[in-house]
Every structure is written in C-alpha cells, then in structure tokens.
Design a protein around this motif. Sequence first.
Motif, PDB file in Angstrom:
ATOM      1  N   PRO A 103       6.678 -38.628  15.673  1.00 31.57           N
ATOM      2  CA  PRO A 103       7.911 -38.917  14.926  1.00 31.57           C
ATOM      3  C   PRO A 103       7.599 -39.599  13.604  1.00 31.57           C
ATOM      4  CG  PRO A 103       8.086 -39.626  17.223  1.00 31.57           C
ATOM      5  CD  PRO A 103       6.644 -39.313  16.980  1.00 31.57           C
ATOM      6  N   CYS A 104       8.247 -39.144  12.554  1.00 31.89           N
ATOM      7  CA  CYS A 104       8.073 -39.727  11.222  1.00 31.89           C
ATOM      8  C   CYS A 104       9.449 -39.842  10.579  1.00 31.89           C
ATOM      9  CB  CYS A 104       7.149 -38.872  10.356  1.00 31.89           C
ATOM     10  SG  CYS A 104       5.445 -38.757  10.956  1.00 31.89           S
ATOM     11  N   GLY A 105      10.106 -40.975  10.804  1.00 27.72           N
ATOM     12  CA  GLY A 105      11.428 -41.168  10.248  1.00 27.72           C
ATOM     13  C   GLY A 105      12.431 -40.213  10.872  1.00 27.72           C
ATOM     14  N   SER A 106      13.106 -39.452  10.033  1.00 26.85           N
ATOM     15  CA  SER A 106      14.107 -38.509  10.518  1.00 26.85           C
ATOM     16  C   SER A 106      13.506 -37.156  10.871  1.00 26.85           C
ATOM     17  CB  SER A 106      15.191 -38.305   9.445  1.00 26.85           C
ATOM     18  OG  SER A 106      14.618 -37.777   8.249  1.00 26.85           O
ATOM     19  N   ARG A 107      12.200 -37.004  10.688  1.00 26.86           N
ATOM     20  CA  ARG A 107      11.536 -35.742  10.994  1.00 26.86           C
ATOM     21  C   ARG A 107      10.449 -35.975  12.036  1.00 26.86           C
ATOM     22  NH1 ARG A 107       9.581 -33.134   5.496  1.00 26.86           N
ATOM     23  NH2 ARG A 107       8.583 -35.191   5.318  1.00 26.86           N
ATOM     24  N   VAL A 108       9.857 -34.859  12.500  1.00 22.43           N
ATOM     25  CA  VAL A 108       8.782 -34.929  13.487  1.00 22.43           C
ATOM     26  C   VAL A 108       7.599 -34.126  12.956  1.00 22.43           C
ATOM     27  CG1 VAL A 108       8.139 -34.664  15.900  1.00 22.43           C
ATOM     28  CG2 VAL A 108      10.541 -34.976  15.285  1.00 22.43           C
ATOM     29  N   ARG A 109       6.449 -34.755  12.957  1.00 26.58           N
ATOM     30  CA  ARG A 109       5.223 -34.121  12.449  1.00 26.58           C
ATOM     31  C   ARG A 109       4.522 -33.369  13.575  1.00 26.58           C
ATOM     32  NH1 ARG A 109       0.095 -37.021  11.935  1.00 26.58           N
ATOM     33  NH2 ARG A 109      -1.409 -35.818  10.689  1.00 26.58           N
ATOM     34  N   LEU A 110       4.210 -32.123  13.306  1.00 32.22           N
ATOM     35  CA  LEU A 110       3.502 -31.290  14.279  1.00 32.22           C
ATOM     36  C   LEU A 110       2.151 -30.897  13.703  1.00 32.22           C
ATOM     37  CD1 LEU A 110       3.882 -29.742  17.039  1.00 32.22           C
ATOM     38  CD2 LEU A 110       4.429 -27.746  15.650  1.00 32.22           C
ATOM     39  N   VAL A 111       1.095 -31.174  14.438  1.00 30.40           N
ATOM     40  CA  VAL A 111      -0.266 -30.845  14.012  1.00 30.40           C
ATOM     41  C   VAL A 111      -0.839 -29.839  14.997  1.00 30.40           C
ATOM     42  CG1 VAL A 111      -2.569 -31.734  13.508  1.00 30.40           C
ATOM     43  CG2 VAL A 111      -0.545 -33.151  13.030  1.00 30.40           C
ATOM     44  N   TRP A 112      -1.383 -28.743  14.495  1.00 28.70           N
ATOM     45  CA  TRP A 112      -1.964 -27.742  15.380  1.00 28.70           C
ATOM     46  C   TRP A 112      -3.156 -27.074  14.712  1.00 28.70           C
ATOM     47  CZ3 TRP A 112       2.037 -26.562  12.137  1.00 28.70           C
ATOM     48  CH2 TRP A 112       1.976 -25.358  11.431  1.00 28.70           C
ATOM     49  N   ILE A 113      -3.896 -26.349  15.520  1.00 28.39           N
ATOM     50  CA  ILE A 113      -5.038 -25.601  15.001  1.00 28.39           C
ATOM     51  C   ILE A 113      -4.788 -24.125  15.280  1.00 28.39           C
ATOM     52  CG2 ILE A 113      -6.346 -25.948  17.144  1.00 28.39           C
ATOM     53  CD1 ILE A 113      -8.895 -25.928  15.394  1.00 28.39           C
ATOM     54  N   GLN A 114      -4.888 -23.319  14.250  1.00 31.13           N
ATOM     55  CA  GLN A 114      -4.599 -21.899  14.344  1.00 31.13           C
ATOM     56  C   GLN A 114      -5.872 -21.136  14.672  1.00 31.13           C
ATOM     57  OE1 GLN A 114      -1.406 -20.476  13.741  1.00 31.13           O
ATOM     58  NE2 GLN A 114      -2.271 -18.576  14.547  1.00 31.13           N
ATOM     59  N   GLY A 115      -6.104 -20.850  15.954  1.00 28.84           N
ATOM     60  CA  GLY A 115      -7.259 -20.078  16.376  1.00 28.84           C
ATOM     61  C   GLY A 115      -8.528 -20.901  16.387  1.00 28.84           C
ATOM     62  N   PRO A 116      -9.548 -20.441  17.108  1.00 21.86           N
ATOM     63  CA  PRO A 116     -10.818 -21.182  17.194  1.00 21.86           C
ATOM     64  C   PRO A 116     -11.530 -21.242  15.846  1.00 21.86           C
ATOM     65  CG  PRO A 116     -11.032 -18.985  18.170  1.00 21.86           C
ATOM     66  CD  PRO A 116      -9.577 -19.185  17.866  1.00 21.86           C
ATOM     67  N   GLY A 117     -11.977 -22.430  15.510  1.00 27.58           N
ATOM     68  CA  GLY A 117     -12.735 -22.603  14.279  1.00 27.58           C
ATOM     69  C   GLY A 117     -11.907 -22.664  13.022  1.00 27.58           C
ATOM     70  N   GLU A 118     -10.597 -22.594  13.161  1.00 32.63           N
ATOM     71  CA  GLU A 118      -9.734 -22.630  11.982  1.00 32.63           C
ATOM     72  C   GLU A 118      -9.421 -24.073  11.586  1.00 32.63           C
ATOM     73  OE1 GLU A 118      -8.834 -20.058  10.218  1.00 32.63           O
ATOM     74  OE2 GLU A 118      -9.823 -18.598  11.526  1.00 32.63           O
ATOM     75  N   ASP A 119      -8.841 -24.224  10.400  1.00 29.69           N
ATOM     76  CA  ASP A 119      -8.500 -25.546   9.903  1.00 29.69           C
ATOM     77  C   ASP A 119      -7.293 -26.101  10.651  1.00 29.69           C
ATOM     78  OD1 ASP A 119     -10.532 -25.387   8.065  1.00 29.69           O
ATOM     79  OD2 ASP A 119      -9.238 -24.558   6.487  1.00 29.69           O
ATOM     80  N   VAL A 120      -7.212 -27.420  10.682  1.00 29.67           N
ATOM     81  CA  VAL A 120      -6.064 -28.094  11.282  1.00 29.67           C
ATOM     82  C   VAL A 120      -4.889 -28.007  10.306  1.00 29.67           C
ATOM     83  CG1 VAL A 120      -5.158 -30.312  12.082  1.00 29.67           C
ATOM     84  CG2 VAL A 120      -7.510 -29.645  12.626  1.00 29.67           C
ATOM     85  N   VAL A 121      -3.713 -27.673  10.849  1.00 34.93           N
ATOM     86  CA  VAL A 121      -2.519 -27.488  10.033  1.00 34.93           C
ATOM     87  C   VAL A 121      -1.453 -28.472  10.494  1.00 34.93           C
ATOM     88  CG1 VAL A 121      -0.784 -25.832   9.222  1.00 34.93           C
ATOM     89  CG2 VAL A 121      -3.067 -25.033   9.892  1.00 34.93           C
ATOM     90  N   GLU A 122      -0.650 -28.960   9.569  1.00 30.49           N
ATOM     91  CA  GLU A 122       0.455 -29.825   9.944  1.00 30.49           C
ATOM     92  C   GLU A 122       1.729 -29.369   9.226  1.00 30.49           C
ATOM     93  OE1 GLU A 122       0.810 -33.682   7.135  1.00 30.49           O
ATOM     94  OE2 GLU A 122      -0.815 -33.802   8.627  1.00 30.49           O
ATOM     95  N   GLU A 123       2.860 -29.636   9.899  1.00 31.19           N
ATOM     96  CA  GLU A 123       4.143 -29.249   9.343  1.00 31.19           C
ATOM     97  C   GLU A 123       5.208 -30.192   9.900  1.00 31.19           C
ATOM     98  OE1 GLU A 123       6.925 -25.196   8.941  1.00 31.19           O
ATOM     99  OE2 GLU A 123       4.885 -25.107   9.755  1.00 31.19           O
ATOM    100  N   PHE A 124       6.254 -30.413   9.146  1.00 29.52           N
ATOM    101  CA  PHE A 124       7.330 -31.291   9.583  1.00 29.52           C
ATOM    102  C   PHE A 124       8.529 -30.464  10.033  1.00 29.52           C
ATOM    103  CE2 PHE A 124       4.746 -34.076   7.018  1.00 29.52           C
ATOM    104  CZ  PHE A 124       4.819 -35.284   7.689  1.00 29.52           C
ATOM    105  N   PHE A 125       9.116 -30.890  11.155  1.00 25.62           N
ATOM    106  CA  PHE A 125      10.278 -30.209  11.723  1.00 25.62           C
ATOM    107  C   PHE A 125      11.397 -31.222  11.946  1.00 25.62           C
ATOM    108  CE2 PHE A 125       6.742 -27.502  12.759  1.00 25.62           C
ATOM    109  CZ  PHE A 125       7.245 -26.212  12.659  1.00 25.62           C
ATOM    110  N   GLY A 126      12.608 -30.703  11.999  1.00 26.45           N
ATOM    111  CA  GLY A 126      13.735 -31.587  12.291  1.00 26.45           C
ATOM    112  C   GLY A 126      13.789 -31.969  13.761  1.00 26.45           C
ATOM    113  N   ARG A 127      13.415 -31.016  14.648  1.00 25.51           N
ATOM    114  CA  ARG A 127      13.427 -31.258  16.090  1.00 25.51           C
ATOM    115  C   ARG A 127      12.284 -30.478  16.729  1.00 25.51           C
ATOM    116  NH1 ARG A 127      19.985 -30.309  17.007  1.00 25.51           N
ATOM    117  NH2 ARG A 127      20.647 -31.861  15.443  1.00 25.51           N
TER     118      ARG A 127
END
Length: 476
Positions: free
Chosen positions: A264-288
Amino acid sequence: MTPSDDKIKVAIVGTGMAGLATGYLLRQDELQRFSVTLFEKGDRISLDAASVTLVDERDGTCSRVDLPMRAFAGGFYRNLIVMYDHLGIRYHAKRFLFAFSDVTARLYGGRNDKEKSPSLSGADSPPHFIHSSNNHLIVPVRPPGAHAIGHLLEVVFVLACYVWYSLCCFLARPRAGESYGAYLRRMRVPQRFVRRYMAPLMSSVATCSHEELLAFPASDLTRYQREIFAADHFVVSHGVQDVAAVLSEGQDIRLASEVLLVEPCGSRVRLVWIQGPGEDVVEEFFGRIVLAIDPCAVAKVYAPLRSVMPRMPTRIVASAVLHGAGQSTTLRVAERSFKQNDTVGVDALVADTLLLRSDFKGSGCTEALHTVNCGAVVATSIAGGFGELNVLHRAAFWRVLRTPDSQEIVNSVLRNRDGTNGPRDYVGWHNGDDGVWLAGGWCWDGMVLLEGCIVSAVRVAQDFGVRIPWHSEAEH
C-alpha cells in the motif's frame, strides 16, 4: 447510467476460479469503471493448467481429463451452478459408485522390479463396501468375494449409522470451535463407521489425511452433509477448459508474471512482479488489488498478513493420470486441448467407479482412484508421490485445510465493517483495507471447494459496487 471515462485500475493476482470469476464480474460493471489486469506466474491459466487431453493413437479419439477431478453436487454448490447457468456452461449429472477398500501396505510402495505398474483394479485388496451416489441402485452392489449374510449385515450397519449421522447433521448443530472429530464423538457416531466410511469419503473430497479431516470445524462437514443430501452429482460436460475459456474471454491476462510484492502506498497499491525467468523486475501502481491465491503466497507478497497467514494450514497434494489396469500404452498427452465428442446422454446413464483405498495402520489417508472413459486412471495420492509408475501426466497443487483456529481467522479477516461476522474484538487487517482484497476457495466460512471461490468473488465485486448479473436470474 453512463460509462466512466476515468477507470480504476485493478490487479487480480491468480487465475484460478476465484481470480477469473472476480475479473469476469468486474468486466460486467454497468458503468465500466474498472480496468482489470490478471497476473499469473505460470504459463497457462491456473484453473485449467493441470488438465490434459489424452489421444488414443489407435483411433485418434480424444478425451479431456480434469486434474483434479471437478465433480460438484447440487445444494452446496448453488452459487457455482447459478454462475454456470448464466455463462451457458454445459454440465450433466454423473452417477458414481464409491468402492471402499482397505490397504495394509502403501499403494505406491513395496513393489518388486518385475512390477511395472500398480494394480489399479483393486483386486489385491477388494472393496469391502460399494455405495451408489444418491442410491441410484436400489439394491447395494455386493463386493466380489463377500458372503451374502455378511454383506447384508454390513449394509444394515452402514444404513443405520448413515441415518443417525444425517439426523445429527440436521438436528444437532456443532458447538462454537468444535472439531469434526469431537462432534462425531459427542454424537456417538460409531467409530467403525467413521474410520471405514466417513473419514475415507470426506478426506477424498477435502484431499487431506483422516487426522486433518477430523480437525476440521464440525460446522463445515455438517453443513456440507445437509446441503448435498439427496442431491445429484454433476460434471462439466467438456471439462473446466470451457469454464476457463468463457471467464477469461476478453480479459487482460499476463502469464509468466510472478508477483513479488504488494505494498500500500497512500491511496494506491504498488505491485512488483517479474515478467518471465531472467527478466527485469517491473512495478506498477493500481487503485485496488485482489489476491486470489493461497495463504502461503499471500504471506510472501503482502506484509500486513505475514504473521496471520502461517496459521492457515496448507499442504501440497500430488495427483496424476496413470495407465489403467491392463491398458496398453496407446494413450498420449496431446500438445493442445480438444473438445471430446458430446457423450452427455451416455455419461448420464453410466456409473463411474471411484475407488477409495484407505491406509488406517500407516499414514491414515485415503487415495482416490477414478477410471475415466478412455481407460486411464486419475489418482490422487494424499500420502505422497507415485514413484516410478507409468505416469501419463502429473501435477501438484496447494490445498488449504481448515481448523477451528483458521476458521476464526478467516471470519475475522473477512468481517464486515459493522462487525456482523467474526469476533468483534478483532483489531487486525480486514478485507479491503489499504485497497487490498482476498478471494479464493478458503475465503469464506465453509469447505475449501469451488463454491467458496464464487462466493468470495461475488463479495469482492459487491464491495466494488458491481451488480452480480446472475442474481437477477436466481436467488443468491
């Protein structure tokens, strides 16, 4: 009402029945307020990931085999059935013969080198009782080798115990926090009946050991008995691939995307994931964000529940598709799925045998063996793996178990803001706090089965202000 231009970004983690149903409901929002993305760490949609299509190389016929087996009964599964009707999913009644058998040695152990495959027919430990679902056979089937008088006495014993047990489930409600084992002892249900019949049958439904089953909340099992009493059993006509296809149609699904963190980050929620093996870590903010995953996975990615989720008992269950007794190696797993021939009319008339082999002296577990139309056997081994058997396909899945303690945790976490559900003195995290929701078969007060997936998905959608489309077609 007009569609909203400023959509709320929603992430759903998990593509099992709960995740797909939640995504489907949010897409049905009349105001189109939500932009939904589903994340799945596997390379296939989870709901149908373990199922396979078997091809008989002799004639090219295909058979779809769901793993695990997806049978459901009327009454208890009323929300699942209403959704299937709304979606146009074809299902049909299936008659089962439940064959109860004892084993004194492990089914998948102790073989010599000359034995290449197990005796899945049960001939080495013949059934001591055969029961037809909903008593579609008026006269009980006498097991091979059973004496007529002995069989008659066993039928009378089982019938008397079952009537008493059913009366208890309808008339004597469990006490708060009472386990299933304690309830059965208090109701004076004969232990021989429990050990030889109820424990094997219900542990095959819950895919757990007898000991784990008896630790379940008694309210789970008594409710299940009341609601499936005299109800038909059903299966989806072409397998859960049809359900997955309908629920996932038009949805933004990111496969091979393992979620690492939900924060949780204030009014949003931070989601961190990795797209496939060996790929870079990605993050994105969602409302829910909706976490439609098992408690262990929730604890790994979401800190506010990290101390609570370990109290939810879980286990890994192994399941496999094996060659049947005497079956030649003409069956192979197809590279892609096919719809089998429509045999609903035939299947509705033919009874399938579900062999429940129980080891009472060893691990106290039941292994369920179900022969499918093509001759293969779907085996669920509660105790462990399948050794070096000739396996066509194997899979493992997480099973969330139940105890009175975990029941209280779930009811507390899912408690409504007005305190109508769960203990009022609970001050921890509640469903929906910080823009995060839980969904899944374990996210309700009942057996951890597909019905819980639909109930929890409906509750999330209602929290989002979405009208449930099938509620206008049938009473919830």
